[in-house]
Design a protein around this motif. Structure first.
Motif, short mmCIF file in Angstrom:
data_model
loop_
_atom_site.label_atom_id
_atom_site.label_comp_id
_atom_site.label_asym_id
_atom_site.label_seq_id
_atom_site.Cartn_x
_atom_site.Cartn_y
_atom_site.Cartn_z
N VAL A 1 0.80 -1.24 0.00
CA VAL A 1 0.00 0.00 0.00
C VAL A 1 0.83 1.28 0.00
CG1 VAL A 1 -2.01 -1.06 1.12
CG2 VAL A 1 -0.21 -0.09 2.54
N ASN A 2 2.16 1.19 0.17
CA ASN A 2 2.94 2.43 0.34
C ASN A 2 3.49 3.00 -0.97
OD1 ASN A 2 5.23 0.90 -0.30
ND2 ASN A 2 5.92 0.71 1.82
N THR A 3 3.07 2.44 -2.11
CA THR A 3 3.45 2.84 -3.49
C THR A 3 4.85 2.35 -3.89
OG1 THR A 3 4.49 5.03 -3.13
CG2 THR A 3 2.07 4.97 -3.29
N PHE A 4 5.53 1.60 -3.01
CA PHE A 4 6.87 1.11 -3.34
C PHE A 4 6.91 -0.42 -3.46
CE2 PHE A 4 7.46 5.23 -1.32
CZ PHE A 4 8.28 5.85 -2.25
N GLY A 5 5.74 -1.05 -3.58
CA GLY A 5 5.68 -2.50 -3.70
C GLY A 5 6.13 -2.99 -5.06
N LYS A 6 6.82 -4.13 -5.06
CA LYS A 6 7.32 -4.74 -6.30
C LYS A 6 6.49 -5.98 -6.61
CE LYS A 6 11.08 -7.34 -6.32
NZ LYS A 6 12.48 -7.84 -6.30
N LEU A 7 6.21 -6.21 -7.89
CA LEU A 7 5.50 -7.43 -8.29
C LEU A 7 6.24 -8.65 -7.74
CD1 LEU A 7 4.53 -6.72 -12.02
CD2 LEU A 7 2.96 -7.05 -10.11
N GLY A 8 5.49 -9.57 -7.14
CA GLY A 8 6.10 -10.77 -6.58
C GLY A 8 6.40 -10.67 -5.11
N SER A 9 6.25 -9.47 -4.51
CA SER A 9 6.56 -9.33 -3.08
C SER A 9 5.44 -9.93 -2.22
CB SER A 9 6.76 -7.85 -2.71
OG SER A 9 5.60 -7.11 -3.00
N ASP A 10 5.77 -10.25 -0.97
CA ASP A 10 4.81 -10.84 -0.04
C ASP A 10 3.72 -9.83 0.32
OD1 ASP A 10 6.59 -12.90 -0.11
OD2 ASP A 10 7.28 -12.71 1.96
N VAL A 11 2.64 -10.33 0.93
CA VAL A 11 1.57 -9.46 1.42
C VAL A 11 1.62 -9.45 2.95
CG1 VAL A 11 -0.91 -9.03 1.53
CG2 VAL A 11 0.09 -9.95 -0.57
N ASP A 12 1.93 -8.28 3.52
CA ASP A 12 1.84 -8.10 4.97
C ASP A 12 0.45 -7.60 5.27
OD1 ASP A 12 4.58 -8.71 5.63
OD2 ASP A 12 5.13 -6.78 4.74
N MET A 13 -0.25 -8.27 6.19
CA MET A 13 -1.62 -7.88 6.53
C MET A 13 -1.79 -7.89 8.05
SD MET A 13 -3.71 -11.32 5.32
CE MET A 13 -3.17 -11.39 3.64
N PHE A 14 -2.71 -7.08 8.52
CA PHE A 14 -2.94 -7.05 9.97
C PHE A 14 -4.44 -7.08 10.28
CE2 PHE A 14 -3.34 -2.65 8.83
CZ PHE A 14 -4.19 -2.08 9.77
N LEU A 15 -4.74 -7.68 11.41
CA LEU A 15 -6.11 -7.79 11.91
C LEU A 15 -6.37 -6.56 12.75
CD1 LEU A 15 -8.51 -9.76 12.06
CD2 LEU A 15 -7.37 -10.88 13.97
N ASP A 16 -7.39 -5.78 12.39
CA ASP A 16 -7.65 -4.49 13.03
C ASP A 16 -8.96 -4.52 13.80
OD1 ASP A 16 -7.33 -1.85 13.70
OD2 ASP A 16 -8.01 -1.06 11.80
N PHE A 17 -8.91 -4.10 15.08
CA PHE A 17 -10.11 -4.07 15.92
C PHE A 17 -10.52 -2.64 16.25
CE2 PHE A 17 -7.73 -7.95 17.07
CZ PHE A 17 -8.65 -8.89 16.66
#
Length: 518
Positions: free
Chosen positions: A178-194
């Protein structure tokens, strides 16, 4: 120019109206869309290859998904028993493959990985300037619209499981997705938000009385995080279609669950609300949106670093992509006039809604891009790339540290070889892992790259059909350069230089192979 929060909200809403369909290798695209349209208007779609052909389908209305789910059958259970969880992942098959094969149409497949470095170098040689080369690289490596949709869908599918336990929760991507610097093939960091749950609780406290939920109480937030991730991890492992290789890493500094999401093809890391990491993502989003040169320079430097073995996807003593990105930002703050503002300047522009104090750290900065004045700097990327290598090839790392909040060198508070202040947690060094030999290797490579850019004869190299400009920097420096490399090392001052040079020579062929493979 949308704010980070507006983009996130829009993407999450898109993902909730989206399904993923595994398709036969040959099909009639028009007929598939006609069938899906009987459940509602299809707003957008694309096909991609991942263990076969898949289609991402975005409906205009969320109700269309419920309509489709009502019409979909359960898999045949004659061979395996199935877990009866009805997700938004479907398999589309042809009832009469032989008769329907005549109707098949060629499909346009959206690429989900970038081209190999050797193919990139050939493309770069066709450009007319280093600036053009850098934009070609950016275009080949950056996340596509389709890939971003797929990333948000992966988060949305995990959220469907989380909501079985926590109905108000959301799962959002952070970091490079989401930070505009992601490269194709990179992992997805995700977080659970409450956080939505917290807002709901605050609303309930208005009035002459108080009403609150009875909830399980635990001795620490860390233990609560570990328990939540443990259960969600088990849920994905036991019931999640296509969720494989689930690893619960609960004793890490930041507990997480790692897993492969086969339907989208992503390696995923799931953690629980990390507010400071989200603020870092938004800060980089702002810098990436302010000037097109920012992203082009970051992508170029990171690709250069990977080719020369300065970065690695595995954890270790080398410089991380995040540290490199911060070094580029610092360099751009130091230009005259500056290309991007310092974090303190962004904080001065913040209004009340931008105020964020997290764990005692001030993470406030302006979110509205329109409030930030455009730079008056007109330097070309040709100039900036050479100057970046020149600047860090001669930076006094022994004495100085890198501080993005102030945008200037500051005396090192402790003796780490490379000290880059965490923009928000000001008592942390984000490059603490980097050792002296790795820093020295970075300095030597920067000096060599600056020398190549200064001395090269572009016209002659183009006549000779030799790689020039950025293309020349993306070929590992070999034995022919070894005497020059020794000169670059002069003045760095360390016993490890000789062994470093030897390892560079020995590993040259290996580096070439790895760079091409990635």
């Amino acid at each position: 120019k949308k704010t980070f929060a507006e983009v996130q909200t829009e993407r999450l809403d898109q993902a909730e109206r989206t399904v993923l369909i595994k398709c036969p290798s040959k099909l009639n695209e028009k007929k598939l869309l006609q069938y899906l349209s009987s459940h509602g208007n299809v707003k957008s779609h694309f096909f991609f290859e991942n263990r076969g052909i898949s289609a991402l389908i975005e409906f205009s209305e969320k109700s269309s998904i419920a309509s489709l789910q009502d019409a979909v059958g359960i898999p045949d259970v004659s061979e395996h028993h199935v877990v009866p969880f009805k997700s938004r992942l479907f398999t589309f098959t042809l009832k009469n493959p032989v008769s329907q094969r005549m109707e098949e149409t060629p499909l346009h497949l959206s690429p989900q990985c970038h081209i190999p470095v050797k193919d990139l170098i050939q493309k770069l040689c066709l450009a007319d300037s280093i600036s053009s080369q850098m934009y070609v690289l950016l275009n080949e490596y950056q996340l596509t619209e389709e890939n971003i949709k797929l990333r948000f869908l992966a988060c949305s599918l995990v959220r469907d499981f989380a909501r079985a336990y926590f109905p108000d929760s959301t799962v959002k991507p952070f970091g490079s997705s989401v930070n505009t610097f992601g490269k194709l093939g990179s992992d997805v960091d995700m977080f659970l938000d409450f956080h939505d749950t917290g807002k709901h609780a605050t609303k309930m406290k208005k009035g002459p009385f108080e009403m609150e939920y009875q909830m399980k109480r635990l001795p620490s937030e860390r233990l609560a995080t570990q328990r939540i991730l443990s259960v969600i991890g088990d849920c994905l492992d036991n019931f999640g279609p296509g969720c494989v290789n689930v690893q619960k890493i609960l004793n890490a500094r930041c507990p997480l669950v790692k897993f492969s999401h086969q339907p989208t093809g992503f390696q995923c890391d799931l953690s629980v609300s990390n507010s400071i990491a989200i603020r870092s993502s938004e800060l980089l989003y702002i810098y990436g949106c302010l000037d097109s040169r920012v992203r082009a320079l970051v992508f170029t430097v990171r690709c250069w670093a990977r080719v020369h073995g300065l970065t690695n996807s595995a954890p270790g003593t080398w410089i991380t992509n995040f540290s490199l990105t911060m070094m580029v930002m610092f360099f751009l703050q130091k230009r005259s006039p500056p290309i991007i503002p310092t974090l303190d300047q962004l904080k001065e522009l913040a209004d009340e809604k931008d105020k964020h104090i997290i764990g005692g750290y001030d993470c406030s900065f302006v979110s509205d891009l329109r409030k930030i004045k455009p730079t008056k700097n007109t330097e070309t990327l040709d100039v900036l790339l050479g100057e970046f290598f020149e600047y860090f090839g001669n930076f006094d790392f022994r004495k100085n540290s890198i501080n993005l909040r102030k945008g200037k060198e500051v005396n090192k508070p402790e003796s780490s070889p490379l000290y880059i202040w965490n923009p928000f947690e000001q008592d942390l060094n984000i490059s603490k892992n980097v050792n002296q030999p790795q820093l020295e290797k970075f300095i030597a490579m920067a000096r060599e790259s600056a020398w190549i850019l200064q001395k090269e004869d572009k016209t002659q190299q183009m006549i000779n059909k030799e790689p020039w400009g950025l293309a020349a920097l993306l070929i590992p420096f070999g034995k022919s350069n070894s005497s020059r490399m020794k000169n670059r090392m002069k003045g760095i001052g360390s016993e490890t230089i000789k062994s470093l040079l030897d390892s560079l020579k020995l590993n040259n062929a290996n580096s070439q192979q790895k760079a091409v493979g990635k």
